[in-house]
Design a protein around this motif. Structure first.
Motif, mmCIF file in Angstrom:
data_model
loop_
_atom_site.group_PDB
_atom_site.id
_atom_site.type_symbol
_atom_site.label_atom_id
_atom_site.label_comp_id
_atom_site.label_asym_id
_atom_site.label_seq_id
_atom_site.Cartn_x
_atom_site.Cartn_y
_atom_site.Cartn_z
ATOM 1 N N UNK A 204 34.494 29.836 31.052
ATOM 2 C CA UNK A 204 36.137 30.422 31.945
ATOM 3 C C UNK A 204 35.742 30.509 33.511
ATOM 4 N N UNK A 205 34.457 30.149 33.930
ATOM 5 C CA UNK A 205 34.503 29.906 35.240
ATOM 6 C C UNK A 205 35.084 28.675 35.565
ATOM 7 N N UNK B 289 37.922 36.090 30.230
ATOM 8 C CA UNK B 289 37.408 35.509 28.450
ATOM 9 C C UNK B 289 36.697 37.233 28.616
ATOM 10 N N UNK B 290 37.119 37.651 27.031
ATOM 11 C CA UNK B 290 36.658 39.177 26.737
ATOM 12 C C UNK B 290 36.016 38.666 25.054
ATOM 13 N N UNK B 291 35.408 40.117 24.629
ATOM 14 C CA UNK B 291 34.724 39.270 24.124
ATOM 15 C C UNK B 291 34.637 41.096 22.439
ATOM 16 N N UNK B 292 34.731 40.475 21.703
ATOM 17 C CA UNK B 292 34.913 41.573 20.491
ATOM 18 C C UNK B 292 34.486 41.672 19.336
ATOM 19 N N UNK C 278 39.553 34.367 25.277
ATOM 20 C CA UNK C 278 39.704 33.062 26.395
ATOM 21 C C UNK C 278 41.728 33.240 26.999
ATOM 22 N N UNK C 279 41.847 33.509 27.875
ATOM 23 C CA UNK C 279 43.295 33.606 28.998
ATOM 24 C C UNK C 279 43.151 32.593 29.920
ATOM 25 N N UNK C 280 44.459 31.328 29.970
ATOM 26 C CA UNK C 280 43.520 30.813 31.705
ATOM 27 C C UNK C 280 44.541 32.302 32.634
ATOM 28 N N UNK C 281 43.967 31.767 33.735
ATOM 29 C CA UNK C 281 44.117 33.036 34.571
ATOM 30 C C UNK C 281 45.033 32.647 35.051
ATOM 31 N N UNK C 282 46.032 31.062 35.110
ATOM 32 C CA UNK C 282 47.824 30.755 35.693
ATOM 33 C C UNK C 282 48.390 31.686 35.015
#
Length: 477
Positions: free
Chosen positions: A432-433, A439-442, A460-464
């Motif tokens: 992610x960095x 990013x989040x975890x489930x 994961x989701x792009x910060x854009x």
């Protein structure tokens, strides 16, 4: 014709040990139509360059052709480019001059054989039938950075246009053995010709030299056909062998867990969780990487939200099963237009998987060893760069809950690793960095208070696509 290979590995002089050619000498190797010279124009701690120079005898070339019961007076025997360009003559010289390196042997420093090194290759003149597009299709999936300079037919007469000859420069970090095997096969593929008769032995050479990378190359059928000089029977045999031992990248264990009202296979539970996350993400185009027999694709196809669905897998057989299970031939035209299946590998860059809203990798990453996993990271997060990426992988901590599981045992014989929750999050946070994602975890499935859920998921989701911690906008707008 000239081939140069430059290493900036430290110490760069290790290249001479791998090639088994002393840098203080000029080596001469006889080939069928002339002499190959091997020499080093530069050797230092930081940079080492080796040259392979072919001195082709045009008269010997004509005499060799004349012995093949062809037309002894054919103009082609006397007017051709063979003495001056990189062709199958260069491939034959590579295997003869550097046979020790190609066979993965190094007497004085055997540990170097498996060490990837920063290498740069230059071919002073290579004919390419198909131009720049062909070069990219051949070398980019192998991780090469390409620089091409196309030569005009005659600089004095620009109206004559461009020729099919290029100066080709390639850079990559690979082992010397890998580099030589790539060049040995792909040089004549670029040229689309060979100077000798093609038979069963040539097919065996192709399979042997390309065994570590050809089976999963996106252009393997193209390579196979050109290398074997368009002999369909040999090409078909080679493809059968290449496909014979494929393993689907998405296959998983068939563990059964008990839910309050029904029993669900763990793999089905994962697929439902992944589908739900893709629906929540509001994705309209999705690629399932390592789609196996199409179970996730079937779930996605049932959701009208998904306008375009692509399934990719390395296994041709799995794709055939997926096609059958999805009943693609019986779908209505509008439904059929939404879904496509392609063959490809997750360890080679493939433009077909780029430009999607979301990507899913369900129980895939644990099947890859460390170097291939590093390549996958770059392919997905740097090149394909979907807005959302959903990845699932086993939770190693949960394994102790299985009966008869021994310490260190993995759930599948093809797994290269199984991560704890902390290890997975460490990997995901780095990704992610590095590639500008959040990013989040489930957990997937019921959580054990001590060891967590059987499967872990990263979203994961792009910060854009995020402002002030909130997701904004929608796909395609």
């Amino acid at each position: 014709m000239l081939l140069t290979i430059t290493s900036t590995h430290r110490p760069a002089s290790d290249l001479s040990y791998l090639l088994h050619k002393h840098p203080d000498k000029v080596h001469e190797i006889e080939i069928s139509t002339g002499v190959a010279h091997v020499f080093y124009p530069e050797v230092s701690e930081t940079r080492c360059t080796v040259c392979l120079l072919l001195d082709i005898d045009p008269v010997a070339l004509v005499r060799r052709s004349s012995g093949s019961r062809g037309n002894d007076f054919a103009l082609e025997q006397y007017v051709n480019d063979r003495p001056y360009v990189a062709s199958s003559f260069m491939s034959a010289a590579i295997v003869k001059a550097f046979s020790t390196a190609m066979n993965g042997r190094c007497k004085d420093k055997p540990e170097l054989v498996t060490v990837p090194m920063p290498l740069e290759v230059e071919l002073a003149a290579i004919p390419v039938r198909g131009g720049e597009t062909v070069v990219k299709e051949l070398f980019e999936p192998l991780g090469y950075t390409i620089h091409l300079q196309r030569h005009p037919v005659d600089p004095k007469f620009p109206e004559w246009g461009e020729s099919r000859y290029f100066t080709l420069r390639l850079t990559n970090t690979v082992t010397v053995q890998q580099l030589l095997s790539h060049l040995y096969i792909l040089i004549p593929v670029c040229d689309n010709d060979k100077h000798y008769w093609i038979g069963q032995q040539e097919m065996e050479k192709l399979l042997e030299k390309g065994k570590d990378w050809l089976p999963t190359h996106p252009a393997r059928e193209f390579i196979n056909l050109r290398y074997l000089k368009h002999q369909r029977s040999l090409a078909n045999q080679a493809m059968e062998i290449l496909l014979k031992d494929e393993v689907s990248e998405g296959d998983e264990e068939e563990t059964v867990i008990t839910e309050p009202e029904q029993k669900l296979r763990v793999h089905d539970l994962r697929l439902q969780a992944v589908r739900d996350e893709l629906v929540k993400a509001n994705a309209k185009t999705v690629v399932d990487l390592g789609c196996g027999e199409g179970k996730l694709l079937k779930l996605l196809l049932a959701e009208n939200q998904f306008e375009r669905i692509l399934g990719m897998d390395v296994s041709y057989r799995s794709l055939e099963i997926a096609k059958d299970k999805l009943k693609l031939d019986k779908l209505l035209p509008k439904q059929r237009e939404r879904i496509e299946l392609i063959q490809g590998s997750l360890t080679y860059r493939d433009h077909r998987i780029e430009g999607f809203d979301a990507a899913a990798l369900v129980e895939v990453i644990e099947h890859l060893d460390e170097p291939r996993l590093a390549t996958l990271e770059k392919i997905i997060f740097r090149y394909a760069k979907p807005v959302d990426v959903v990845i699932t992988t086993p939770n190693a901590e949960y394994n102790q809950r299985f009966q008869h599981f021994e310490q260190g045992q993995m759930r599948h014989t093809d797994h290269r690793f199984e991560w704890t929750r902390a290890e997975f999050q460490q990997w995901g946070n780095r990704i992610a960095e590095q590639y500008n994602y959040s990013v989040v975890y489930k957990p997937v499935g019921e959580e054990d208070p001590e060891v967590g859920a059987l499967t872990q998921m990263a979203l994961f989701t792009t910060k854009e696509f995020i402002i002030g911690g909130q997701r904004f906008g929608s796909y395609g707008k």
